[in-house]
Design an enzyme around this catalytic site. Structure first.
Site, PDB file in Angstrom:
ATOM      1  CG  MET A 188      -1.491   1.245   1.645  1.00  0.00           C
ATOM      2  SD  MET A 188      -2.697   1.034   2.936  1.00  0.00           S
ATOM      3  CE  MET A 188      -1.874   1.865   4.259  1.00  0.00           C
ATOM      4  N   PRO A 189       1.326   1.689  -1.161  1.00  0.00           N
ATOM      5  CG  PRO A 189       1.847   2.085  -3.396  1.00  0.00           C
ATOM      6  CD  PRO A 189       1.223   1.085  -2.478  1.00  0.00           C
ATOM      7  CB  ILE A 190       1.124   6.700   1.526  1.00  0.00           C
ATOM      8  CG1 ILE A 190       0.126   5.700   2.121  1.00  0.00           C
ATOM      9  CG2 ILE A 190       0.634   8.132   1.690  1.00  0.00           C
ATOM     10  CD1 ILE A 190      -0.012   5.802   3.620  1.00  0.00           C
ATOM     11  CG  ASP A 215      -4.074   5.938  -0.148  1.00  0.00           C
ATOM     12  OD1 ASP A 215      -5.093   5.818  -0.855  1.00  0.00           O
ATOM     13  OD2 ASP A 215      -3.926   5.362   0.938  1.00  0.00           O
TER      14      ASP A 215
END
Length: 62
Positions: free
Chosen positions: A1-3, A40
């Protein structure tokens, strides 16, 4: 889940941010193998007077 946090000078349009978010998401999916829904992107608009580079405010170099 990269932000992905993106800081930009003020003045970019919503259309530019939309296109950039899409490009960043597509690159993340391709390189990291994650789903698009896991990416995100957070945009922060910064005034040139609140950003310095090389010891000088960016607002002073205009």
């Amino acid at each position: 889940m990269p932000i992905i946090n993106v800081q930009l000078f003020e003045g970019r349009t919503v259309e530019q941010k939309r296109a950039y978010a899409k490009a960043l998401t597509e690159a993340s999916v391709q390189v990291l193998g994650c789903s698009a829904s896991a990416v995100d992107v957070i945009f922060s608009d910064v005034k040139k007077s609140d950003w310095a580079s090389g010891g000088k405010l960016c607002s002073d170099t205009e």
